[in-house]
Design an enzyme around this catalytic site. Structure first.
Site, PDB file in Angstrom:
ATOM      1  N   HIS A 217     -15.051 -73.032 -63.040  1.00 15.52           N
ATOM      2  CA  HIS A 217     -14.748 -71.663 -63.476  1.00 15.52           C
ATOM      3  C   HIS A 217     -13.362 -71.265 -62.960  1.00 15.52           C
ATOM      4  O   HIS A 217     -13.002 -71.602 -61.827  1.00 15.52           O
ATOM      5  CB  HIS A 217     -15.821 -70.724 -62.924  1.00 15.52           C
ATOM      6  CG  HIS A 217     -15.738 -69.341 -63.493  1.00 15.52           C
ATOM      7  ND1 HIS A 217     -14.796 -68.443 -63.072  1.00 15.52           N
ATOM      8  CD2 HIS A 217     -16.466 -68.732 -64.448  1.00 15.52           C
ATOM      9  CE1 HIS A 217     -14.947 -67.321 -63.757  1.00 15.52           C
ATOM     10  NE2 HIS A 217     -15.953 -67.466 -64.599  1.00 15.52           N
ATOM     11  N   ARG A 259     -14.222 -70.274 -68.503  1.00 12.65           N
ATOM     12  CA  ARG A 259     -14.857 -71.597 -68.527  1.00 12.65           C
ATOM     13  C   ARG A 259     -15.140 -72.010 -69.963  1.00 12.65           C
ATOM     14  O   ARG A 259     -15.037 -71.191 -70.889  1.00 12.65           O
ATOM     15  CB  ARG A 259     -16.139 -71.589 -67.700  1.00 12.65           C
ATOM     16  CG  ARG A 259     -17.037 -70.404 -67.959  1.00 12.65           C
ATOM     17  CD  ARG A 259     -18.229 -70.425 -67.039  1.00 12.65           C
ATOM     18  NE  ARG A 259     -18.804 -69.094 -66.932  1.00 12.65           N
ATOM     19  CZ  ARG A 259     -19.995 -68.835 -66.460  1.00 12.65           C
ATOM     20  NH1 ARG A 259     -20.758 -69.813 -66.045  1.00 12.65           N
ATOM     21  NH2 ARG A 259     -20.437 -67.592 -66.384  1.00 12.65           N
ATOM     22  N   LYS A 262     -16.761 -70.051 -73.390  1.00 14.42           N
ATOM     23  CA  LYS A 262     -16.948 -68.631 -73.088  1.00 14.42           C
ATOM     24  C   LYS A 262     -15.803 -67.834 -73.720  1.00 14.42           C
ATOM     25  O   LYS A 262     -14.826 -68.409 -74.203  1.00 14.42           O
ATOM     26  CB  LYS A 262     -17.021 -68.390 -71.569  1.00 14.42           C
ATOM     27  CG  LYS A 262     -18.150 -69.096 -70.862  1.00 14.42           C
ATOM     28  CD  LYS A 262     -19.557 -68.652 -71.247  1.00 14.42           C
ATOM     29  CE  LYS A 262     -19.956 -67.259 -70.937  1.00 14.42           C
ATOM     30  NZ  LYS A 262     -20.867 -67.051 -69.847  1.00 14.42           N
ATOM     31  N   ASP A 265     -10.821 -63.319 -71.733  1.00 11.85           N
ATOM     32  CA  ASP A 265     -10.951 -62.091 -70.944  1.00 11.85           C
ATOM     33  C   ASP A 265      -9.629 -61.897 -70.200  1.00 11.85           C
ATOM     34  O   ASP A 265      -9.104 -62.846 -69.597  1.00 11.85           O
ATOM     35  CB  ASP A 265     -12.138 -62.285 -69.971  1.00 11.85           C
ATOM     36  CG  ASP A 265     -12.333 -61.140 -68.986  1.00 11.85           C
ATOM     37  OD1 ASP A 265     -11.395 -60.359 -68.778  1.00 11.85           O
ATOM     38  OD2 ASP A 265     -13.428 -61.058 -68.418  1.00 11.85           O
ATOM     39  N   CYS A 267      -8.815 -60.682 -67.404  1.00 10.34           N
ATOM     40  CA  CYS A 267      -8.704 -60.946 -65.955  1.00 10.34           C
ATOM     41  C   CYS A 267      -8.336 -62.399 -65.675  1.00 10.34           C
ATOM     42  O   CYS A 267      -7.717 -62.706 -64.658  1.00 10.34           O
ATOM     43  CB  CYS A 267      -9.958 -60.547 -65.190  1.00 10.34           C
ATOM     44  SG  CYS A 267     -11.427 -61.496 -65.588  1.00 10.34           S
ATOM     45  N   ASP A 386     -10.828 -55.993 -70.313  1.00 12.06           N
ATOM     46  CA  ASP A 386     -11.195 -57.390 -70.556  1.00 12.06           C
ATOM     47  C   ASP A 386     -10.744 -57.809 -71.962  1.00 12.06           C
ATOM     48  O   ASP A 386      -9.966 -58.756 -72.153  1.00 12.06           O
ATOM     49  CB  ASP A 386     -12.721 -57.447 -70.329  1.00 12.06           C
ATOM     50  CG  ASP A 386     -13.467 -58.594 -70.963  1.00 12.06           C
ATOM     51  OD1 ASP A 386     -12.897 -59.309 -71.779  1.00 12.06           O
ATOM     52  OD2 ASP A 386     -14.665 -58.754 -70.645  1.00 12.06           O
ATOM     53  N   ASP A 393     -10.749 -50.753 -66.511  1.00 12.16           N
ATOM     54  CA  ASP A 393     -11.223 -50.593 -65.126  1.00 12.16           C
ATOM     55  C   ASP A 393     -10.136 -51.115 -64.194  1.00 12.16           C
ATOM     56  O   ASP A 393      -9.168 -51.743 -64.635  1.00 12.16           O
ATOM     57  CB  ASP A 393     -12.576 -51.310 -64.898  1.00 12.16           C
ATOM     58  CG  ASP A 393     -12.511 -52.790 -65.193  1.00 12.16           C
ATOM     59  OD1 ASP A 393     -11.732 -53.493 -64.510  1.00 12.16           O
ATOM     60  OD2 ASP A 393     -13.213 -53.268 -66.113  1.00 12.16           O
TER      61      ASP A 393
HETATM   62  C1  LIG Z   1     -10.720 -63.691 -54.331  1.00 18.05           C
HETATM   63  C2  LIG Z   1     -12.045 -63.726 -54.989  1.00 18.05           C
HETATM   64  C3  LIG Z   1     -13.188 -63.143 -54.277  1.00 18.05           C
HETATM   65  C4  LIG Z   1     -12.132 -64.299 -56.194  1.00 18.05           C
HETATM   66  C5  LIG Z   1     -13.317 -64.316 -57.081  1.00 18.05           C
HETATM   67  C6  LIG Z   1     -13.063 -65.275 -58.169  1.00 18.05           C
HETATM   68  C7  LIG Z   1     -13.886 -65.025 -59.407  1.00 18.05           C
HETATM   69  C8  LIG Z   1     -13.376 -64.042 -60.427  1.00 18.05           C
HETATM   70  C9  LIG Z   1     -14.964 -65.691 -59.612  1.00 18.05           C
HETATM   71  C10 LIG Z   1     -15.712 -65.534 -60.866  1.00 18.05           C
HETATM   72  C11 LIG Z   1     -17.172 -65.629 -60.663  1.00 18.05           C
HETATM   73  C12 LIG Z   1     -17.937 -65.905 -61.948  1.00 18.05           C
HETATM   74  C13 LIG Z   1     -18.690 -67.169 -62.072  1.00 18.05           C
HETATM   75  C14 LIG Z   1     -17.911 -65.036 -62.922  1.00 18.05           C
HETATM   76  C15 LIG Z   1     -18.620 -65.308 -64.213  1.00 18.05           C
HETATM   77  O1  LIG Z   1     -18.876 -64.137 -64.739  1.00 18.05           O
HETATM   78  P1  LIG Z   1     -19.298 -64.035 -66.275  1.00 18.05           P
HETATM   79  O2  LIG Z   1     -20.379 -65.015 -66.603  1.00 18.05           O
HETATM   80  O3  LIG Z   1     -19.607 -62.588 -66.489  1.00 18.05           O
HETATM   81  O4  LIG Z   1     -17.944 -64.350 -66.995  1.00 18.05           O
HETATM   82  P2  LIG Z   1     -17.528 -65.497 -68.039  1.00 18.05           P
HETATM   83  O5  LIG Z   1     -18.414 -65.379 -69.231  1.00 18.05           O
HETATM   84  O6  LIG Z   1     -16.111 -65.138 -68.358  1.00 18.05           O
HETATM   85  O7  LIG Z   1     -17.629 -66.824 -67.339  1.00 18.05           O
HETATM   86 ZN   LIG Z   2     -12.844 -60.041 -66.724  1.00 12.51          ZN
END
Ligand SMILES: CC(C)=CCC/C(C)=C/CC/C(C)=C/COP(=O)(O)OP(=O)(O)O
Ligand SMILES: [Zn+2]
Length: 456
Positions: A217, A259, A262, A265, A267, A386, A393
């Site tokens: 990820h 990933r 998916k 987004d 971010c 996003d 946000d």
């Molecule tokens: C410094 C620090 C603490 C960093 C954190 C890093 C970070 C953003 C990790 C992501 C965690 C994660 C698996 C999100 C998936 O969310 P989702 O399933 O909602 O999103 P997706 O569909 O885009 O994978």
């Molecule tokens: Zn995001």
């Protein structure tokens, strides 16, 4: 959420996003030039209003019980620093006072006063105070008690626990090591076996997962590679596989996904864009395309002109085979992982990284990403989101702006050197402050903290 429980998006969901994004791009294409220029402008004043009102609002909700407030402070203060905007003295004092009250007497910062200390909020609180800068902010950090908290979270397998009884994952390694590095308190006891843990999280896909056995990820991949660089063990990663993984994460919508299979987004503009910035400076060295970190090899103006501008050097001829050889030699061998020419003081690694030149161009399309951020994530009334259809946000505002800055400087061989106008989508006044890509802190603020913590 555990990333191993990922649910692949359906074709219908993917098509809906594509349709919304392409509609925005085709509406944009039909606009007259002056309206197009307006759409591509960073709405600086609106963003500043949104952010400063958010910070003021936080003041009035400082009594509300939630565990996110140091994060909100960081997302807002870092966004303002990227926009080169400062806040008034009263707001600044309130933020410093609030963050001090989040500090646990035994070390570390919690999500609010009286809450259990947590590595994520400790990272957020310290990055907030550094983003504020100034003597009263920096001197409010008690480095002895932060160090003691980091030691309490250290695990026998090399990793760190997010909090007492919490999860052991790559985020915890990054937040602990990043904080220790920037505060000049990183030592061998904190670093011991961290590299083994991160290595066990690199997956067959090439990216890095949160824990062994999970899915790669972008968020964790950023945390993993940044940690490996900070502990001087990046050579142990399979960087070729990592590069292969990240180059396929930019979608046809122009944004990044986190990933495989998916949705894009905003971010991930930073998480994946940050991985790319770190790879641009470490991949050529590890692969043998350039001789060593310390060696001069880029053009005098230090601006790369194309991906194919990888400078020639005596090692370049061996190309990919050299990469295989070097990497295999140190992949499972911590002894071989450290660069003998690198400094022995672990606390200098993050600082010396600023000398590592990007000898390859960005492994993504920075213009396309700027287009996604400005047209699909930016709201004209302030803030970023996003994707179209979602609300703004502070988290997405922080990481869209951080990603935008990474794009703008992605052709600058020297970190932070002035980008050429062609590197900026929209007017040159869109240019944001450069960041230190290992800590995601504005470079000027990083230097101030580095001077402060190496002299006290
Ligand atoms: C410094 C620090 C603490 C960093 C954190 C890093 C970070 C953003 C990790 C992501 C965690 C994660 C698996 C999100 C998936 O969310 P989702 O399933 O909602 O999103 P997706 O569909 O885009 O994978
Ligand atoms: Zn995001």
């Amino acid at each position: 959420m555990d990333s191993s429980t990922s649910v692949t998006v359906t074709q219908k969901e993917q098509m809906m996003v594509e349709q919304q994004v392409f509609q925005i791009y085709s509406l944009f294409a039909d606009l007259p030039p002056n309206s197009q220029s307006f759409m591509l402008e960073i709405q600086r004043d609106s963003h500043i209003d949104y952010l400063t009102n958010g910070l003021r609002g936080l003041g009035s909700s400082f009594c509300v019980l939630d565990a996110n407030r140091p994060w909100l402070c960081y997302w807002i203060l870092h966004s303002l620093a990227l926009l080169e905007e400062s806040i008034d003295e009263e707001l600044e004092n309130n933020a410093i006072d609030f963050l001090s009250r989040c500090e646990d007497p035994n070390g570390g910062y919690g999500g609010g006063p009286g809450q259990m200390p947590h590595l994520a909020t400790t990272y957020a609180a310290i990055n907030s105070l550094i983003s504020l800068g100034g003597h009263s902010s920096l001197s409010s950090i008690n480095r002895d008690s932060v160090y003691s908290f980091l030691r309490q979270m250290k695990q026998p397998n090399g990793g760190f626990r997010m909090h007492d009884g919490g999860e052991v994952d790559v985020r915890a390694c990054y937040t602990a090591i990043s904080v220790a590095s920037i505060l000049n308190i990183l030592d061998e006891r904190l670093v011991e076996h961290v590299g083994d843990f991160i290595l066990s999280c690199q997956t067959h896909e090439g990216g890095i997962a949160g824990e062994p056995g999970s899915e790669a990820h972008g968020g964790y991949t950023y945390c993993g590679i940044a940690t490996m660089i900070l502990i001087n063990e990046v050579r142990r990663l399979d960087v070729a596989a990592l590069l292969d993984w990240v180059v396929f994460r930019q979608g046809i919508e122009c944004g990044f996904q986190g990933r495989v299979n998916k949705l894009v987004d905003g971010c991930y503009s930073f998480w994946q864009g940050g991985v790319s910035a770190l790879l641009q400076r470490s991949y050529p060295i590890i692969s043998g395309l350039v001789a060593s970190e310390s060696e001069e090899y880029s053009d005098a103006d230090s601006t790369l002109s194309a991906t194919s501008d990888i400078p020639e050097c005596e090692h370049a001829a061996t190309g990919g085979s050299s990469l295989q050889g070097d990497n295999e030699a140190c992949h499972n061998n911590p002894e071989g992982a450290r660069d003998p020419s690198a400094p022995t003081n672990l606390n200098d690694v993050g600082h010396n990284f600023l000398e590592w030149k990007a000898s390859m161009g960005p492994p993504f399309n920075p213009m396309a990403l700027q287009q996604y951020i400005l047209l699909c994530s930016q709201l004209q009334e302030g803030g970023f989101r996003d994707k179209p259809g979602k609300s703004r946000d502070f988290y997405h505002t922080c990481y869209c702006l951080s990603g935008l800055s990474a794009c703008q400087y992605s052709w600058s061989g020297d970190l932070g050197s002035q980008p050429a106008p062609q590197a900026i989508l929209g007017p040159y006044s869109n240019l944001l402050e450069p960041i230190h890509p290992l800590y995601n802190i504005v470079l000027k603020k990083y230097h101030e903290a580095r001077d402060f913590f190496s002299s006290t």
